[in-house]
Design a protein around this motif. Sequence first.
Motif, short mmCIF file in Angstrom:
data_model
loop_
_atom_site.label_atom_id
_atom_site.label_comp_id
_atom_site.label_asym_id
_atom_site.label_seq_id
_atom_site.Cartn_x
_atom_site.Cartn_y
_atom_site.Cartn_z
N ASN A 65 0.83 -1.22 0.00
CA ASN A 65 0.00 0.00 0.00
C ASN A 65 0.86 1.25 0.00
O ASN A 65 0.60 2.22 0.74
CB ASN A 65 -0.94 0.00 1.21
N THR A 66 1.87 1.23 -0.83
CA THR A 66 2.85 2.31 -0.86
C THR A 66 3.06 2.77 -2.30
O THR A 66 3.13 1.95 -3.22
CB THR A 66 4.18 1.85 -0.25
N VAL A 67 3.17 4.07 -2.45
CA VAL A 67 3.49 4.65 -3.75
C VAL A 67 4.82 5.38 -3.61
O VAL A 67 5.13 5.94 -2.56
CB VAL A 67 2.37 5.59 -4.24
N TYR A 68 5.60 5.35 -4.68
CA TYR A 68 6.93 5.94 -4.67
C TYR A 68 7.05 6.97 -5.79
O TYR A 68 6.35 6.89 -6.81
CB TYR A 68 8.00 4.87 -4.89
N LEU A 69 7.95 7.91 -5.59
CA LEU A 69 8.31 8.84 -6.65
C LEU A 69 9.83 8.89 -6.71
O LEU A 69 10.47 9.39 -5.79
CB LEU A 69 7.74 10.23 -6.40
N GLN A 70 10.38 8.33 -7.76
CA GLN A 70 11.81 8.39 -7.99
C GLN A 70 12.10 9.64 -8.80
O GLN A 70 11.63 9.78 -9.93
CB GLN A 70 12.29 7.15 -8.73
N MET A 71 12.88 10.52 -8.21
CA MET A 71 13.20 11.80 -8.85
C MET A 71 14.66 11.75 -9.30
O MET A 71 15.56 11.68 -8.47
CB MET A 71 12.99 12.95 -7.87
#
Length: 117
Positions: free
Chosen positions: A75-81
């Motif tokens: 239940n996790t969302v990620y943003l790789q910048m």
Amino acid sequence: VQLVESGGGLVQAGGSLRLSCAASGSIFSINPMGWYRQAPGKQRELVARITRGGSTNYADSVKGRFTVSRDNAKNTVYLQMNSAKPEDTAVYYCHASPYSGSLLEYWGQGTRVTVSS
């Protein structure tokens, strides 16, 4: 639904940072999750969004540099910048809703990202 972000901080231009957002509560009710950001003096804007099925959309300003992903089991969302730019400096907010366009929305508390030149 509660959303808790982590991973913000200071990064040099050209560097990378990964944001995480963990959802808890009535998570079965949410589908698209994603990230918005708000820079000083500007309106909050969509950065990237991903559905439970993996469909994504991005702001033009981050295409090719940022990647949104999701672990439904966690239940996790990620943003790789990647290739961060000073104009990416903003408070980043995790967002979730039952469906795209829903009037019911959930927001995290925000995590600050500063990109130094």
